[in-house]
Motif scaffolding. Structure first.
Motif, PDB file in Angstrom:
ATOM      1  N   VAL A  13      -9.091  -1.687  -0.303  1.00  0.00           N
ATOM      2  CA  VAL A  13      -8.716  -1.169   0.876  1.00  0.00           C
ATOM      3  C   VAL A  13      -9.379  -1.905   2.372  1.00  0.00           C
ATOM      4  O   VAL A  13     -10.568  -2.487   2.159  1.00  0.00           O
ATOM      5  CB  VAL A  13      -9.018   0.223   1.171  1.00  0.00           C
ATOM      6  N   GLY A  14      -8.553  -1.993   3.335  1.00  0.00           N
ATOM      7  CA  GLY A  14      -9.039  -2.633   4.495  1.00  0.00           C
ATOM      8  C   GLY A  14      -9.255  -4.172   4.547  1.00  0.00           C
ATOM      9  O   GLY A  14      -9.602  -5.044   5.636  1.00  0.00           O
ATOM     10  N   GLY A  15      -8.767  -4.802   3.618  1.00  0.00           N
ATOM     11  CA  GLY A  15      -8.332  -6.271   3.548  1.00  0.00           C
ATOM     12  C   GLY A  15      -7.081  -6.721   4.059  1.00  0.00           C
ATOM     13  O   GLY A  15      -6.421  -5.705   4.434  1.00  0.00           O
ATOM     14  N   HIS A  16      -6.680  -7.971   3.580  1.00  0.00           N
ATOM     15  CA  HIS A  16      -5.479  -8.348   3.921  1.00  0.00           C
ATOM     16  C   HIS A  16      -4.887  -9.467   2.922  1.00  0.00           C
ATOM     17  O   HIS A  16      -5.884 -10.064   2.388  1.00  0.00           O
ATOM     18  CB  HIS A  16      -5.209  -8.872   5.574  1.00  0.00           C
ATOM     19  N   PHE A  17      -3.635  -9.742   2.945  1.00  0.00           N
ATOM     20  CA  PHE A  17      -2.915 -10.575   1.983  1.00  0.00           C
ATOM     21  C   PHE A  17      -3.174 -11.977   2.663  1.00  0.00           C
ATOM     22  O   PHE A  17      -2.757 -12.096   4.047  1.00  0.00           O
ATOM     23  CB  PHE A  17      -1.607 -10.327   1.606  1.00  0.00           C
ATOM     24  N   VAL A  18      -3.533 -13.057   1.975  1.00  0.00           N
ATOM     25  CA  VAL A  18      -3.469 -14.405   2.322  1.00  0.00           C
ATOM     26  C   VAL A  18      -2.685 -15.232   1.516  1.00  0.00           C
ATOM     27  O   VAL A  18      -2.773 -15.215   0.195  1.00  0.00           O
ATOM     28  CB  VAL A  18      -4.739 -14.916   2.557  1.00  0.00           C
ATOM     29  N   LEU A  45      -1.051  10.570  -3.789  1.00  0.00           N
ATOM     30  CA  LEU A  45      -1.599   9.173  -3.466  1.00  0.00           C
ATOM     31  C   LEU A  45      -1.931   8.837  -1.966  1.00  0.00           C
ATOM     32  O   LEU A  45      -2.725   8.592  -1.556  1.00  0.00           O
ATOM     33  CB  LEU A  45      -0.479   8.136  -4.055  1.00  0.00           C
ATOM     34  N   CYS A  46      -0.872   9.259  -1.292  1.00  0.00           N
ATOM     35  CA  CYS A  46      -0.861   9.223   0.341  1.00  0.00           C
ATOM     36  C   CYS A  46      -2.184  10.098   0.841  1.00  0.00           C
ATOM     37  O   CYS A  46      -2.909   9.618   1.588  1.00  0.00           O
ATOM     38  CB  CYS A  46       0.357   9.457   0.851  1.00  0.00           C
ATOM     39  N   LYS A  47      -2.247  11.265   0.214  1.00  0.00           N
ATOM     40  CA  LYS A  47      -3.223  12.156   0.533  1.00  0.00           C
ATOM     41  C   LYS A  47      -4.624  11.551   0.365  1.00  0.00           C
ATOM     42  O   LYS A  47      -5.735  11.403   1.101  1.00  0.00           O
ATOM     43  CB  LYS A  47      -2.975  13.570  -0.102  1.00  0.00           C
ATOM     44  N   ILE A  48      -4.752  10.811  -0.780  1.00  0.00           N
ATOM     45  CA  ILE A  48      -6.076  10.179  -1.044  1.00  0.00           C
ATOM     46  C   ILE A  48      -6.342   9.195  -0.249  1.00  0.00           C
ATOM     47  O   ILE A  48      -7.587   9.184   0.361  1.00  0.00           O
ATOM     48  CB  ILE A  48      -5.955   9.474  -2.490  1.00  0.00           C
ATOM     49  N   VAL A  49      -5.309   8.194   0.189  1.00  0.00           N
ATOM     50  CA  VAL A  49      -5.754   7.182   1.090  1.00  0.00           C
ATOM     51  C   VAL A  49      -5.864   7.583   2.496  1.00  0.00           C
ATOM     52  O   VAL A  49      -6.867   7.405   2.974  1.00  0.00           O
ATOM     53  CB  VAL A  49      -4.486   6.310   1.211  1.00  0.00           C
ATOM     54  N   LYS A  50      -5.319   8.884   2.910  1.00  0.00           N
ATOM     55  CA  LYS A  50      -5.407   9.294   4.197  1.00  0.00           C
ATOM     56  C   LYS A  50      -6.462  10.178   4.415  1.00  0.00           C
ATOM     57  O   LYS A  50      -7.322   9.912   5.261  1.00  0.00           O
ATOM     58  CB  LYS A  50      -4.246  10.216   4.941  1.00  0.00           C
ATOM     59  N   ILE A  51      -6.727  11.071   3.399  1.00  0.00           N
ATOM     60  CA  ILE A  51      -7.879  12.221   3.674  1.00  0.00           C
ATOM     61  C   ILE A  51      -9.215  11.597   2.999  1.00  0.00           C
ATOM     62  O   ILE A  51     -10.109  11.710   3.778  1.00  0.00           O
ATOM     63  CB  ILE A  51      -7.429  13.490   3.132  1.00  0.00           C
ATOM     64  N   LEU A  53      -9.852   8.358   2.118  1.00  0.00           N
ATOM     65  CA  LEU A  53     -10.517   7.202   2.780  1.00  0.00           C
ATOM     66  C   LEU A  53     -10.575   7.031   4.005  1.00  0.00           C
ATOM     67  O   LEU A  53     -10.932   6.322   4.607  1.00  0.00           O
ATOM     68  CB  LEU A  53      -9.668   6.240   1.955  1.00  0.00           C
ATOM     69  N   GLY A  54      -9.937   8.216   4.726  1.00  0.00           N
ATOM     70  CA  GLY A  54     -10.078   8.221   6.223  1.00  0.00           C
ATOM     71  C   GLY A  54      -9.013   7.367   7.050  1.00  0.00           C
ATOM     72  O   GLY A  54      -9.285   7.197   8.157  1.00  0.00           O
ATOM     73  N   PHE A  55      -7.894   7.079   6.230  1.00  0.00           N
ATOM     74  CA  PHE A  55      -6.971   6.021   7.172  1.00  0.00           C
ATOM     75  C   PHE A  55      -6.043   6.998   7.807  1.00  0.00           C
ATOM     76  O   PHE A  55      -5.435   7.997   7.286  1.00  0.00           O
ATOM     77  CB  PHE A  55      -6.262   5.347   6.196  1.00  0.00           C
ATOM     78  N   ASN A  56      -5.884   6.702   9.067  1.00  0.00           N
ATOM     79  CA  ASN A  56      -4.845   7.560   9.770  1.00  0.00           C
ATOM     80  C   ASN A  56      -3.275   7.137   9.296  1.00  0.00           C
ATOM     81  O   ASN A  56      -2.504   8.097   9.584  1.00  0.00           O
ATOM     82  CB  ASN A  56      -5.126   7.688  11.204  1.00  0.00           C
ATOM     83  N   ILE A  57      -3.166   5.741   9.271  1.00  0.00           N
ATOM     84  CA  ILE A  57      -1.771   5.397   9.120  1.00  0.00           C
ATOM     85  C   ILE A  57      -1.657   4.505   7.834  1.00  0.00           C
ATOM     86  O   ILE A  57      -2.703   3.709   7.636  1.00  0.00           O
ATOM     87  CB  ILE A  57      -1.308   4.406  10.346  1.00  0.00           C
ATOM     88  N   ILE A  58      -0.509   4.781   7.060  1.00  0.00           N
ATOM     89  CA  ILE A  58      -0.490   3.978   5.980  1.00  0.00           C
ATOM     90  C   ILE A  58       0.870   2.967   6.083  1.00  0.00           C
ATOM     91  O   ILE A  58       2.003   3.569   6.315  1.00  0.00           O
ATOM     92  CB  ILE A  58      -0.224   5.000   4.414  1.00  0.00           C
ATOM     93  N   MET A  59       0.493   1.671   5.917  1.00  0.00           N
ATOM     94  CA  MET A  59       1.742   0.843   6.178  1.00  0.00           C
ATOM     95  C   MET A  59       2.201   0.604   4.806  1.00  0.00           C
ATOM     96  O   MET A  59       3.654   1.032   4.750  1.00  0.00           O
ATOM     97  CB  MET A  59       0.835  -0.567   6.726  1.00  0.00           C
ATOM     98  N   LEU A  60       1.655   0.130   3.884  1.00  0.00           N
ATOM     99  CA  LEU A  60       2.197   0.116   2.450  1.00  0.00           C
ATOM    100  C   LEU A  60       1.254   0.322   1.610  1.00  0.00           C
ATOM    101  O   LEU A  60       0.139  -0.018   1.657  1.00  0.00           O
ATOM    102  CB  LEU A  60       2.924  -1.264   2.205  1.00  0.00           C
ATOM    103  N   ILE A  61       1.553   0.768   0.367  1.00  0.00           N
ATOM    104  CA  ILE A  61       0.788   0.893  -0.992  1.00  0.00           C
ATOM    105  C   ILE A  61       1.321  -0.145  -1.769  1.00  0.00           C
ATOM    106  O   ILE A  61       2.646   0.059  -2.290  1.00  0.00           O
ATOM    107  CB  ILE A  61       0.420   2.610  -1.190  1.00  0.00           C
TER     108      ILE A  61
END
Length: 94
Positions: A13-18, A45-51, A53-61
């Motif tokens: 989480v928190g990185g990006h694709f290159v 799975l979305c709940k795990i990422v949002k709640i 891990l503290g992410f407000n918006i999920i772009m793509l998993i």
């Protein structure tokens, strides 16, 4: 699945694709969570990422098929329960 077996989901989480010579994921952190594959759904799975891990918006998993080495041909988007089950099919094999 026996009661002695433990299953973990590894999240990057928190990185990006290159994309240079190959597609890679850089930056961010790796989080390992103990989960029960019998209770994971897309919304869980979305709940795990949002709640969790503290992410407000999920772009793509995405998930990467573990039997493959390179990302560019083997990234799969998780967008519903069917795609989550497809991920779990790989998860419980290894």
């Amino acid at each position: 699945m026996s009661l002695d077996e433990e299953y973990y989901i590894i999240l990057h989480v928190g990185g990006h694709f290159v994309k240079d010579l190959y597609v890679r994921y850089v930056g961010g952190e790796v989080i390992r969570l103990k989960e029960d594959p019998n209770t994971i759904s897309y919304f869980e799975l979305c709940k795990i990422v949002k709640i969790g891990l503290g992410f407000n918006i999920i772009m793509l998993i995405y998930f990467h098929e573990p039997s493959t080495v390179r990302l560019q041909n083997n990234l799969r988007v998780i967008y519903d329960d069917t795609s989550t089950i497809a991920m779990l099919d790989f998860w419980v094999k290894f």
